[in-house]
Design a protein around this motif. Structure first.
Motif, mmCIF file in Angstrom:
data_model
loop_
_atom_site.group_PDB
_atom_site.id
_atom_site.type_symbol
_atom_site.label_atom_id
_atom_site.label_comp_id
_atom_site.label_asym_id
_atom_site.label_seq_id
_atom_site.Cartn_x
_atom_site.Cartn_y
_atom_site.Cartn_z
ATOM 1 N N SER B 124 57.831 18.016 52.550
ATOM 2 C CA SER B 124 58.211 18.599 51.263
ATOM 3 C C SER B 124 56.958 19.153 50.590
ATOM 4 O O SER B 124 55.836 18.738 50.907
ATOM 5 N N ARG B 125 57.179 20.088 49.690
ATOM 6 C CA ARG B 125 56.030 20.748 49.043
ATOM 7 C C ARG B 125 56.336 21.020 47.582
ATOM 8 O O ARG B 125 57.462 21.403 47.235
ATOM 9 N N SER B 126 55.346 20.817 46.738
ATOM 10 C CA SER B 126 55.425 21.281 45.352
ATOM 11 C C SER B 126 54.210 22.165 45.093
ATOM 12 O O SER B 126 53.101 21.864 45.539
ATOM 13 N N THR B 127 54.473 23.246 44.395
ATOM 14 C CA THR B 127 53.440 24.279 44.224
ATOM 15 C C THR B 127 53.342 24.673 42.759
ATOM 16 O O THR B 127 54.366 24.818 42.087
ATOM 17 N N ASN B 128 52.143 24.789 42.292
ATOM 18 C CA ASN B 128 51.951 25.450 41.006
ATOM 19 C C ASN B 128 50.940 26.565 41.192
ATOM 20 O O ASN B 128 50.009 26.446 41.996
ATOM 21 N N GLY B 129 51.188 27.666 40.505
ATOM 22 C CA GLY B 129 50.303 28.801 40.705
ATOM 23 C C GLY B 129 50.455 29.842 39.614
ATOM 24 O O GLY B 129 51.265 29.697 38.700
ATOM 25 N N VAL B 130 49.654 30.877 39.741
ATOM 26 C CA VAL B 130 49.714 31.978 38.786
ATOM 27 C C VAL B 130 49.625 33.296 39.537
ATOM 28 O O VAL B 130 49.052 33.376 40.627
ATOM 29 N N ILE B 131 50.246 34.301 38.939
ATOM 30 C CA ILE B 131 50.083 35.673 39.412
ATOM 31 C C ILE B 131 49.429 36.455 38.285
ATOM 32 O O ILE B 131 49.906 36.429 37.151
ATOM 33 N N ARG B 132 48.353 37.105 38.605
ATOM 34 C CA ARG B 132 47.724 37.995 37.635
ATOM 35 C C ARG B 132 48.100 39.419 37.996
ATOM 36 O O ARG B 132 47.987 39.829 39.154
ATOM 37 N N PHE B 166 42.008 30.461 52.160
ATOM 38 C CA PHE B 166 42.524 29.181 51.692
ATOM 39 C C PHE B 166 41.593 28.059 52.119
ATOM 40 O O PHE B 166 40.746 28.228 53.000
ATOM 41 N N TYR B 167 41.718 26.927 51.453
ATOM 42 C CA TYR B 167 41.111 25.706 51.944
ATOM 43 C C TYR B 167 42.066 24.558 51.645
ATOM 44 O O TYR B 167 42.975 24.681 50.808
ATOM 45 N N GLY B 168 41.881 23.460 52.346
ATOM 46 C CA GLY B 168 42.789 22.338 52.102
ATOM 47 C C GLY B 168 42.318 21.060 52.756
ATOM 48 O O GLY B 168 41.413 21.063 53.600
ATOM 49 N N TYR B 169 42.903 19.978 52.319
ATOM 50 C CA TYR B 169 42.587 18.656 52.855
ATOM 51 C C TYR B 169 43.846 18.033 53.449
ATOM 52 O O TYR B 169 44.946 18.215 52.915
ATOM 53 N N VAL B 170 43.671 17.288 54.522
ATOM 54 C CA VAL B 170 44.745 16.444 55.053
ATOM 55 C C VAL B 170 44.220 15.013 54.980
ATOM 56 O O VAL B 170 43.181 14.689 55.573
ATOM 57 N N ARG B 181 51.857 10.589 54.142
ATOM 58 C CA ARG B 181 50.532 11.186 54.052
ATOM 59 C C ARG B 181 50.608 12.413 53.139
ATOM 60 O O ARG B 181 51.675 12.979 52.926
ATOM 61 N N PHE B 182 49.452 12.844 52.685
ATOM 62 C CA PHE B 182 49.389 14.009 51.801
ATOM 63 C C PHE B 182 48.472 15.083 52.386
ATOM 64 O O PHE B 182 47.469 14.770 53.038
ATOM 65 N N ASN B 200 48.259 26.309 44.209
ATOM 66 C CA ASN B 200 47.875 24.980 44.669
ATOM 67 C C ASN B 200 49.133 24.298 45.222
ATOM 68 O O ASN B 200 50.155 24.224 44.534
ATOM 69 N N HIS B 201 49.054 23.833 46.464
ATOM 70 C CA HIS B 201 50.215 23.223 47.113
ATOM 71 C C HIS B 201 49.917 21.760 47.438
ATOM 72 O O HIS B 201 48.852 21.456 47.990
ATOM 73 N N VAL B 202 50.848 20.896 47.138
ATOM 74 C CA VAL B 202 50.769 19.507 47.597
ATOM 75 C C VAL B 202 51.918 19.287 48.567
ATOM 76 O O VAL B 202 53.084 19.535 48.241
ATOM 77 N N ILE B 203 51.580 18.853 49.766
ATOM 78 C CA ILE B 203 52.582 18.662 50.821
ATOM 79 C C ILE B 203 52.642 17.182 51.166
ATOM 80 O O ILE B 203 51.605 16.535 51.382
ATOM 81 N N ILE B 204 53.857 16.647 51.192
ATOM 82 C CA ILE B 204 54.054 15.250 51.581
ATOM 83 C C ILE B 204 54.564 15.231 53.013
ATOM 84 O O ILE B 204 55.585 15.865 53.343
ATOM 85 N N ILE B 205 53.826 14.506 53.858
ATOM 86 C CA ILE B 205 54.119 14.446 55.293
ATOM 87 C C ILE B 205 54.723 13.064 55.584
ATOM 88 O O ILE B 205 54.297 12.074 54.991
ATOM 89 N N PRO B 206 55.714 12.987 56.464
ATOM 90 C CA PRO B 206 56.331 11.677 56.752
ATOM 91 C C PRO B 206 55.317 10.639 57.235
ATOM 92 O O PRO B 206 54.218 10.974 57.698
ATOM 93 N N ASN B 207 55.727 9.383 57.164
ATOM 94 C CA ASN B 207 54.822 8.285 57.518
ATOM 95 C C ASN B 207 54.793 8.054 59.025
ATOM 96 O O ASN B 207 55.274 7.048 59.535
ATOM 97 N N VAL B 208 54.224 9.027 59.714
ATOM 98 C CA VAL B 208 54.048 8.940 61.164
ATOM 99 C C VAL B 208 52.575 9.240 61.461
ATOM 100 O O VAL B 208 51.835 9.668 60.575
#
Lengths: 108, 235
Positions: B124-132, B166-170, B181-182, B200-208
């Protein structure tokens, strides 16, 4: 033309099953293009309506017929522009990304 | 009396220690005059010093995309790629990413497979962002449930004036346990002149136990870009 994954820096050709699944995925994406473009058009439409909302407030009195008609035409966009070609014409931009269709011109 | 040699065993272990070796007894004069050179300090000792007690990013793999590539994948266990418990946190950068289709979306997906690998973990993902757009700016928030491919860059262009990175963390992709996991990705897209989209996206990954991460597009392929995987090393 075959597709390839780059896995850890090594090119790996899609399997036949992956090619089939990818073709189906792309078809579904293309089939949804009209809906995505209409959603984009609604976002822009809402922004243009918001720019002139102040004219329609009950305590600010006057709004010209010209402005009323233009605002109604914006509200009618989703119903009237119901093919991909029509929506793309509404969303056409110049080389600077500015919307060029006359529907976006705010009446004076 | 001058001594030019010291017999074997002449100086016992720790005979010269901090109490006898004054501060600045060996200073920059000695570093630069050649009296301490590579014959006295082996590369391995420097490497050992650099890799102990210092936290930082360790480059695991860099993939520079040339030609048309449908997906870029970092999969644990081959070509020196680790995506397991070696690091608690993995950092991923995507520079100068360009699609070969206009108006395409870059997506990320994960797998827990170790054979017959399929990138089909439902996230699942939740995103907040802006368009200029010129001088105006508008919010663009999104929610996406139960999808294996989660969009992290939307509306990327294929022409010369458009670009994206882009950049991101797992976080803890392979930790044992029973909690999700996030992953978090920050996307920057320049569309047309004076128009850009930042999310900015936050993704929730199943517990595997996650064993790999993949990037691909909704409909097209990569035209160019460099994607790098780093491990975040503890001190």
């Amino acid at each position: 033309m075959p597709r390839y994954h780059n896995i850890n820096g090594i090119m790996v050709q899609f399997t036949a099953e992956e090619e089939t699944a990818r073709d189906a995925e792309i078809k579904a994406w293309e089939d949804g293009k009209l809906a995505r473009k209409q959603a984009e058009m609604r976002i822009i439409r809402d922004r243009y309506l918001a720019k002139t909302d102040y004219l329609a407030l009950s305590d600010t009195a006057t709004i010209s017929d010209n402005m009323k008609n233009w605002r109604q035409s914006l509200r009618d966009l989703p119903a009237n522009e119901n093919t991909l070609e029509k929506v793309q014409a509404i969303l056409a931009t110049d080389e600077n990304g500015k919307l060029t269709n006359s529907v976006w011109t705010i009446p004076s | 009396m001058s001594k030019t040699t010291i017999p074997t065993g002449g100086i016992t272990a720790d005979a010269i220690n901090g109490t006898l070796l004054a501060d600045d007894a060996i200073n920059s004069e000695h570093y630069t005059d050649g009296s301490i050179d590579t014959a006295h300090v082996a590369d391995s000792q420097i490497t050992a010093a650099k890799t102990s007690g210092v936290a930082g990013y360790v480059l695991i793999k860099a993939i520079t995309i040339s030609g048309t590539t449908a997906s870029v994948t970092f999969q644990n266990g081959s070509s020196d790629v680790v995506f397991d418990t070696t690091y608690d946190t993995y950092f991923i950068t995507g520079n100068d990413i360009v699609a070969d289709n206009d108006d395409d979306n870059l997506r990320v997906s994960f797998t827990d497979d170790t054979s017959s690998i399929s990138y089909d973990l439902s996230c699942s993902r939740s995103t907040n962002g802006v368009i200029r757009d010129g001088s105006s700016i508008s919010a663009e928030d999104q929610v996406s449930e139960s999808s294996a491919a989660q969009t992290i860059m939307g509306g990327c262009g294929a022409n010369g004036s458009e670009s994206s990175s882009f950049y991101g963390y797992v976080m803890n992709p392979a930790a044992s346990g029973s909690r999700e996991r996030f992953a978090q990705f920050q996307a920057m897209i320049k569309m047309h002149d004076n128009k850009n989209r930042n999310h900015n996206h936050v993704i929730i990954i199943p517990n595997v136990v996650v064993t790999g991460v993949r990037f691909n597009w909704n409909s097209g392929s990569f035209a160019q870009g460099t994607i790098k995987l780093y491990g975040l090393k503890n001190a």
